[in-house]
Design a protein around this motif. Structure first.
Motif, PDB file in Angstrom:
ATOM      1  N   GLU A  92       0.829  -1.208   0.000  1.00  0.00           N
ATOM      2  CA  GLU A  92       0.000   0.000   0.000  1.00  0.00           C
ATOM      3  C   GLU A  92       0.861   1.254   0.000  1.00  0.00           C
ATOM      4  O   GLU A  92       0.560   2.218  -0.695  1.00  0.00           O
ATOM      5  CB  GLU A  92      -0.944  -0.006   1.200  1.00  0.00           C
ATOM      6  N   SER A  97      -1.671  -0.960  -5.779  1.00  0.00           N
ATOM      7  CA  SER A  97      -2.969  -1.000  -6.455  1.00  0.00           C
ATOM      8  C   SER A  97      -2.945  -0.234  -7.777  1.00  0.00           C
ATOM      9  O   SER A  97      -3.744  -0.514  -8.665  1.00  0.00           O
ATOM     10  CB  SER A  97      -4.072  -0.459  -5.551  1.00  0.00           C
ATOM     11  N   ILE A 133      -5.278  -6.666  -1.544  1.00  0.00           N
ATOM     12  CA  ILE A 133      -5.323  -5.340  -2.161  1.00  0.00           C
ATOM     13  C   ILE A 133      -6.154  -5.378  -3.434  1.00  0.00           C
ATOM     14  O   ILE A 133      -7.000  -4.509  -3.666  1.00  0.00           O
ATOM     15  CB  ILE A 133      -3.902  -4.804  -2.424  1.00  0.00           C
ATOM     16  N   GLN A 137      -9.855  -3.507  -4.412  1.00  0.00           N
ATOM     17  CA  GLN A 137     -10.112  -2.749  -5.637  1.00  0.00           C
ATOM     18  C   GLN A 137     -11.393  -3.227  -6.296  1.00  0.00           C
ATOM     19  O   GLN A 137     -12.193  -2.419  -6.742  1.00  0.00           O
ATOM     20  CB  GLN A 137      -8.945  -2.917  -6.625  1.00  0.00           C
TER      21      GLN A 137
END
Length: 142
Positions: A92, A97, A133, A137
């Motif tokens: 992150e 992402s 992650i 999304q």
């Protein structure tokens, strides 16, 4: 652990200068002459400086942080606990992402793709973190 270690690094007597004026201010803060006392300081990466007398403190702090990280990794037998959390946090932090790449994450942890592939716990933790992650999304419709 990460927040505590970052606070310890922030408290180290390191300073950063990107101009002669900033360098002079650091030297003044340390009670040193910017022309005569250059032998009393050492450069560190990213525009940093430390007084040579404080170098052992800096080295020991970073070595202790590395030992703490390694002990936490060693204590995670499956990769589903600390290791996954470690990778998740760094992925992150390095905008996985958006980039879809774990390269900067691994660099920040001092690991290579080969290191991860060679340790099933690391591979499992990275896979879980990446999946989490990507799942976030999809949940957000990205």
């Amino acid at each position: 652990m990460r927040n505590r270690q970052q606070q310890e690094v922030n408290n180290l007597p390191m300073r950063f200068a990107f101009s002669q004026k900033q360098f002079n201010e650091i030297m003044e803060e340390w009670g040193l002459d910017p022309k005569k006392d250059l032998d009393k300081i050492a450069r560190i990466p990213f525009g940093g400086f430390i007084q040579k007398k404080d170098a052992p403190l800096m080295h020991e702090s970073f070595a202790r942080h590395h030992r703490e990280l390694q002990a936490a990794i060693d204590a995670d037998p499956t990769g589903e606990g600390f290791i996954k959390d470690m990778f998740f946090s760094e992925l992150e932090n390095h905008e996985y992402s958006y980039t879809g790449s774990a390269e900067e994450t691994l660099d920040s942890l001092g690991l290579s793709f080969e290191d991860v592939a060679a340790d099933p716990r690391l591979a499992r933790g990275l896979d879980l973190a990446e999946g989490e992650i990507m799942g976030q999304q999809q949940t957000m419709g990205m």
